[in-house]
Design a protein around this motif. Sequence first.
Motif, PDB file in Angstrom:
ATOM      1  N   ILE A 276       0.753  -1.132  -0.148  1.00  0.00           N
ATOM      2  CA  ILE A 276       0.017  -0.071   0.092  1.00  0.00           C
ATOM      3  C   ILE A 276       1.048   1.103   0.050  1.00  0.00           C
ATOM      4  CG2 ILE A 276      -0.298   0.212   2.663  1.00  0.00           C
ATOM      5  CD1 ILE A 276      -3.231   0.803   2.011  1.00  0.00           C
ATOM      6  N   GLN A 277       0.506   2.107  -1.103  1.00  0.00           N
ATOM      7  CA  GLN A 277       1.154   3.482  -0.884  1.00  0.00           C
ATOM      8  C   GLN A 277       0.708   4.755  -0.490  1.00  0.00           C
ATOM      9  OE1 GLN A 277       3.618   3.316  -4.920  1.00  0.00           O
ATOM     10  NE2 GLN A 277       1.935   1.536  -5.297  1.00  0.00           N
ATOM     11  N   PHE A 278       0.016   4.515   0.662  1.00  0.00           N
ATOM     12  CA  PHE A 278      -0.686   5.603   1.354  1.00  0.00           C
ATOM     13  C   PHE A 278      -0.103   5.970   2.782  1.00  0.00           C
ATOM     14  CE2 PHE A 278      -3.596   4.544  -1.869  1.00  0.00           C
ATOM     15  CZ  PHE A 278      -4.649   5.547  -2.123  1.00  0.00           C
ATOM     16  N   LYS A 279       0.055   7.125   3.021  1.00  0.00           N
ATOM     17  CA  LYS A 279       0.754   7.697   4.249  1.00  0.00           C
ATOM     18  C   LYS A 279      -0.010   7.410   5.481  1.00  0.00           C
ATOM     19  CE  LYS A 279       2.882  11.690   6.525  1.00  0.00           C
ATOM     20  NZ  LYS A 279       3.320  13.050   6.262  1.00  0.00           N
ATOM     21  N   HIS A 280      -1.096   7.307   5.650  1.00  0.00           N
ATOM     22  CA  HIS A 280      -1.853   7.318   6.879  1.00  0.00           C
ATOM     23  C   HIS A 280      -3.053   5.924   6.613  1.00  0.00           C
ATOM     24  CE1 HIS A 280      -0.794  11.013   8.467  1.00  0.00           C
ATOM     25  NE2 HIS A 280      -0.953  11.229   7.230  1.00  0.00           N
ATOM     26  N   ILE A 281      -2.849   4.945   7.375  1.00  0.00           N
ATOM     27  CA  ILE A 281      -3.609   3.622   7.161  1.00  0.00           C
ATOM     28  C   ILE A 281      -4.411   3.614   8.355  1.00  0.00           C
ATOM     29  CG2 ILE A 281      -3.561   1.307   6.778  1.00  0.00           C
ATOM     30  CD1 ILE A 281      -1.988   3.183   4.665  1.00  0.00           C
ATOM     31  N   LEU A 282      -5.687   3.533   8.070  1.00  0.00           N
ATOM     32  CA  LEU A 282      -6.801   3.120   9.107  1.00  0.00           C
ATOM     33  C   LEU A 282      -7.441   1.655   8.749  1.00  0.00           C
ATOM     34  CD1 LEU A 282      -6.590   6.532   8.691  1.00  0.00           C
ATOM     35  CD2 LEU A 282      -8.927   6.265  10.282  1.00  0.00           C
ATOM     36  N   ILE A 283      -7.407   0.448   9.585  1.00  0.00           N
ATOM     37  CA  ILE A 283      -8.060  -0.421   9.668  1.00  0.00           C
ATOM     38  C   ILE A 283      -9.358  -0.716  10.459  1.00  0.00           C
ATOM     39  CG2 ILE A 283      -7.570  -2.999   9.143  1.00  0.00           C
ATOM     40  CD1 ILE A 283      -4.707  -1.617   9.688  1.00  0.00           C
ATOM     41  N   SER A 284     -10.574  -1.292   9.958  1.00  0.00           N
ATOM     42  CA  SER A 284     -11.616  -1.712  10.750  1.00  0.00           C
ATOM     43  C   SER A 284     -11.376  -3.143  10.876  1.00  0.00           C
ATOM     44  CB  SER A 284     -12.601  -1.245  10.257  1.00  0.00           C
ATOM     45  OG  SER A 284     -13.223   0.090  10.472  1.00  0.00           O
ATOM     46  N   TYR A 285     -11.651  -3.407  12.158  1.00  0.00           N
ATOM     47  CA  TYR A 285     -11.583  -4.968  12.276  1.00  0.00           C
ATOM     48  C   TYR A 285     -12.268  -5.201  13.531  1.00  0.00           C
ATOM     49  CZ  TYR A 285      -9.861  -9.449  10.690  1.00  0.00           C
ATOM     50  OH  TYR A 285      -9.401 -10.842  10.105  1.00  0.00           O
ATOM     51  N   GLY A 307       7.618   1.663  13.666  1.00  0.00           N
ATOM     52  CA  GLY A 307       6.918   0.503  14.490  1.00  0.00           C
ATOM     53  C   GLY A 307       5.657   0.859  15.391  1.00  0.00           C
ATOM     54  N   ILE A 308       5.285   2.034  15.430  1.00  0.00           N
ATOM     55  CA  ILE A 308       4.169   2.523  15.997  1.00  0.00           C
ATOM     56  C   ILE A 308       2.812   2.152  15.548  1.00  0.00           C
ATOM     57  CG2 ILE A 308       2.970   4.709  17.284  1.00  0.00           C
ATOM     58  CD1 ILE A 308       5.756   6.096  17.285  1.00  0.00           C
ATOM     59  N   VAL A 309       2.009   1.637  16.340  1.00  0.00           N
ATOM     60  CA  VAL A 309       0.541   1.225  15.711  1.00  0.00           C
ATOM     61  C   VAL A 309      -0.407   1.472  16.836  1.00  0.00           C
ATOM     62  CG1 VAL A 309      -1.032  -0.705  14.852  1.00  0.00           C
ATOM     63  CG2 VAL A 309       1.537  -0.703  14.355  1.00  0.00           C
ATOM     64  N   LYS A 310      -1.249   2.321  16.744  1.00  0.00           N
ATOM     65  CA  LYS A 310      -2.441   2.634  17.782  1.00  0.00           C
ATOM     66  C   LYS A 310      -3.746   1.777  17.316  1.00  0.00           C
ATOM     67  CE  LYS A 310      -0.455   7.240  18.084  1.00  0.00           C
ATOM     68  NZ  LYS A 310      -0.845   8.725  17.711  1.00  0.00           N
ATOM     69  N   ILE A 311      -4.469   1.579  18.353  1.00  0.00           N
ATOM     70  CA  ILE A 311      -5.802   1.049  18.342  1.00  0.00           C
ATOM     71  C   ILE A 311      -6.634   1.391  18.949  1.00  0.00           C
ATOM     72  CG2 ILE A 311      -4.822  -0.726  19.926  1.00  0.00           C
ATOM     73  CD1 ILE A 311      -6.506  -2.776  18.727  1.00  0.00           C
ATOM     74  N   ASN A 312      -8.088   1.658  18.720  1.00  0.00           N
ATOM     75  CA  ASN A 312      -9.121   2.127  19.257  1.00  0.00           C
ATOM     76  C   ASN A 312     -10.330   0.910  19.263  1.00  0.00           C
ATOM     77  OD1 ASN A 312      -8.176   5.334  19.284  1.00  0.00           O
ATOM     78  ND2 ASN A 312      -7.757   4.470  17.371  1.00  0.00           N
ATOM     79  N   HIS A 313     -10.991   1.010  20.503  1.00  0.00           N
ATOM     80  CA  HIS A 313     -11.888   0.059  20.569  1.00  0.00           C
ATOM     81  C   HIS A 313     -13.292   0.757  20.696  1.00  0.00           C
ATOM     82  CE1 HIS A 313      -9.224  -3.592  21.564  1.00  0.00           C
ATOM     83  NE2 HIS A 313      -8.485  -2.468  21.932  1.00  0.00           N
ATOM     84  N   ASN A 332     -17.851 -10.565  23.847  1.00  0.00           N
ATOM     85  CA  ASN A 332     -18.817  -9.854  23.057  1.00  0.00           C
ATOM     86  C   ASN A 332     -17.937  -9.032  22.059  1.00  0.00           C
ATOM     87  OD1 ASN A 332     -20.960  -9.962  24.714  1.00  0.00           O
ATOM     88  ND2 ASN A 332     -20.117  -8.347  26.132  1.00  0.00           N
ATOM     89  N   LEU A 333     -18.771  -8.756  20.820  1.00  0.00           N
ATOM     90  CA  LEU A 333     -18.030  -8.188  19.735  1.00  0.00           C
ATOM     91  C   LEU A 333     -17.429  -6.858  20.016  1.00  0.00           C
ATOM     92  CD1 LEU A 333     -17.728  -8.412  16.649  1.00  0.00           C
ATOM     93  CD2 LEU A 333     -19.555  -7.337  16.316  1.00  0.00           C
ATOM     94  N   ASN A 334     -16.292  -6.718  19.650  1.00  0.00           N
ATOM     95  CA  ASN A 334     -15.736  -5.539  19.872  1.00  0.00           C
ATOM     96  C   ASN A 334     -14.808  -4.991  18.639  1.00  0.00           C
ATOM     97  OD1 ASN A 334     -12.694  -3.743  21.087  1.00  0.00           O
ATOM     98  ND2 ASN A 334     -14.867  -3.367  22.097  1.00  0.00           N
ATOM     99  N   GLU A 335     -15.677  -3.953  18.055  1.00  0.00           N
ATOM    100  CA  GLU A 335     -15.145  -3.469  16.702  1.00  0.00           C
ATOM    101  C   GLU A 335     -13.848  -2.594  17.185  1.00  0.00           C
ATOM    102  OE1 GLU A 335     -15.575  -2.847  12.369  1.00  0.00           O
ATOM    103  OE2 GLU A 335     -16.971  -4.085  13.850  1.00  0.00           O
ATOM    104  N   VAL A 336     -12.866  -2.430  16.174  1.00  0.00           N
ATOM    105  CA  VAL A 336     -11.536  -1.848  16.446  1.00  0.00           C
ATOM    106  C   VAL A 336     -11.045  -0.943  15.245  1.00  0.00           C
ATOM    107  CG1 VAL A 336     -10.737  -3.396  18.193  1.00  0.00           C
ATOM    108  CG2 VAL A 336      -9.913  -3.428  15.987  1.00  0.00           C
ATOM    109  N   ILE A 337     -10.510   0.226  15.568  1.00  0.00           N
ATOM    110  CA  ILE A 337      -9.769   0.898  14.468  1.00  0.00           C
ATOM    111  C   ILE A 337      -8.852   1.096  14.599  1.00  0.00           C
ATOM    112  CG2 ILE A 337      -9.866   3.053  12.926  1.00  0.00           C
ATOM    113  CD1 ILE A 337     -12.827   3.588  13.844  1.00  0.00           C
TER     114      ILE A 337
END
Length: 616
Positions: A276-285, A307-313, A332-337
Motif C-alpha cells: 500500500i502506497q498511502f501515508k495514513h492507514i486506518l483498518i476496521s477489524y 513501528g508505532i501502531v495505535k488501536i481504538n476499541h 462480546n463483539l468489539n470493533e476496533v480501528i
Amino acid sequence: MRYLGSKVKLLSSIEKVIKENNVEGETFADLFAGTGCVGDFFKDKYQVISNDFLFYSYVINRAKLKNESIPKFSGFRKRYKSDVFEWLNTQKYNPDDSYFFYLNYTPVGNRMFFTEANGIKIDGIRQKIEELRNEKIIGEEEYYYLIASMMESITKVSNISGTYEAFLKFWDSRAEKEFELQPLEMNKTGLYADNMIFNEDTNKLVREIKGDIAYIDPPYTVTQYVSAYHIFETLAKYDSPAIKGVGGKRGRGDRNSLYAQRTKAKLIFEDLFRQIQFKHILISYSNQGLVPIEELCELASHFAVDGIVKINHYDYREYQNHRSSNKRNGENLNEVIIYFEKDLQINKSPINYSGSKDILVPEIMKTLPSNVDVFVDVMGGAFNVGANITALNRVVYNEMNPFVYELVSWIVNTPKEELIRTIEQKIEQFGMDKADETAYKRLREAYNANQNPLELFVLHMYSFQNMIRFNGSHKFNTPIGVAGYSDDMKQRILAFKVKAPNFELINDDYVNMDWAGYPPNTVFYFDPPYYITSAAYNDGKRGMKGWGLNEEVELLSTLKRIDELGHKFILSNVIRHKEKEHTLLMEWVKENSYRVLDAGVSGWRYAKSEVLILNY
C-alpha cells in the motif's frame, strides 16, 4: 441499506481517529467500499478513491461518488415529460423467458426471495433501464444511479433475515409490499468530478495507486460477500448466470476474498501492508475476526514508521448469519480501528556504487509475493534493495567484493553519530575539497597503505563519478572527480537503515551459498553484472572475479536449482542494450516459462532498460 459489516455507525469514530492523529491529506481511499457509506461520508472533505472487487459495489459507489446529487435525467424528461422513477414504477410489465428474477427467485422458481408480482416488476424495471441506456436517453452516471437505486429498493421487499444466502420459509410482511423504485440516498458534494471508482482486487490495485489516507475494511469472517449478496451482483450485471442450490447462487468465479479464508487472511494482510502506497492507514477489524487483533497490529508494526501502531476499541452490535458460531467464549463483539503511518521512505544507500538499484526499488517491491519471511540480497552491492525490503524475519546481504562488503558492514553496524563525526574528522584531517587533487591523492595513498572503510568511503565521495575501482593489486586507483561531501550525503547516512527486524551480512562468492538451507517463504534477489554490458567491477582486471559467458551460464543454472528447491527468485537484468541482444537469457526464460516484467530505466549516464525475471 441493510448490509453485513456496514460502517454507518462508526463514521464519527473513523473521523475521530483521523482528527486525533492529526492526519492531513487530500485523497481518501475506501479500499473495501461495500455500499459506499464511508466514501459518501468523506466525499465533501477529500478526493475519494473507491474500490471493491464485487461489481455491485462498484455500481453503488459510482452512483454515490460520481453524482453531485440526484441526477436531473434531462434527456429522459425531454423525451417523456415525466419523472423517471414515477415512469418506471407505473409501466406495465409482462413476464417472458428473459425475466430472470421472476423465473428464479420467486415461487415460480421454487424460491421465496420475492413475491411473483415483485419479481416481475424487478425484471421489468431492470430491462427498461437497460433500454434507456442503449437508446442514450439516459447517460452513464444516470444509468449507474438507477441500478444502485434498484439495489437499495429491493432490500425493502426482500424475504430474508439478513443476507441473500437463504430466504424465509414464510412471507415476511415487508416482502408482501409492492416493489417501488426509489432514489438512492446519498450526501451531496462538490468534489464528485475528481473521485475515482475501481472494480479491482485491492491487493493488485494498491500497487498502482497512491495517496494520503487509506481506509481498509476487509471481511472479518468466513462469509464471502459474493455469496451473501449474489442477488445484488446479478441485478447489477443482469447477465442471467448459471445458478444452483436452494439459494440460487451464481458461481463465485475469482471473486472469493482471501481475507475471508482462515489460512490466507494474515498472508494477504501482509501483502496489503507491504504494497500500500498511502501515508495514513486506518483498518476496521473485530476481536472475532479471522486474524487476532494482536497479531494484526504486530504485523502492521513491521510497516509502520518507528513501528508505532495505535488501536481504538468500540462496542458494536454483533451480526450473525446462518453459519455463525454461538461459541464466543463469553466475549462480546468489539470493533476496533487500527491506525499507523506507513513507512514509505526508500532510503538510498550512502555508497554510490555502479549498478545500484535505488531508482528501481519501488518496482522490485511490487513484484514481491504475499509472504516474505526472509529476503536474500544475493549480490548486494550498495545494499539499496535488501535494506529497503520489509521481510518479517530477516534480510541477508551477500557481497563478494570485500571492500564493498566492509563499507556496508561499517555503515550499518556503526552508530549514526559516530559515522558523521568520523567522516567529518577525516575530511578535515586531509583538507578534502571538491576537485582538490593534492588532498585527494594524499588520502588515497593513506588508504592504500592500511585500507579501512572510513577512508574508502571518504575517497569514493570525491572520486571520479564516485567510482570504487581497484587495480590488479587491490589498490584504489580512481582519479579525482568534481563531487564531495554534502548535506544530501549527510542525510543519506542518517536515514539509511535495514527495515527488516534482523539482518545478516555475508562476504562470499554467491556460488558457495547453501540455497537448501533457507526456510520456506524466502525470496532470493539477484543483481549480477550484466553480460551484454560492461563496467569496471566485472571486467576481471581488478584482481577479482570477472563476468563472462561461463559466469552467466553458472548463474542461470543456479537460478534453476533455486526454482527446483521451491524457492522464489527475482533476477534483474537487461535483454537488449544498444545493438546487443541477450539471446541466451531469452531462450532460458522461454524454456522455463518464467515471467519477464519491465522494471524501468536505470543509470543516468549509461541508461539501460531493465527487466525483472521471476519464477512465480
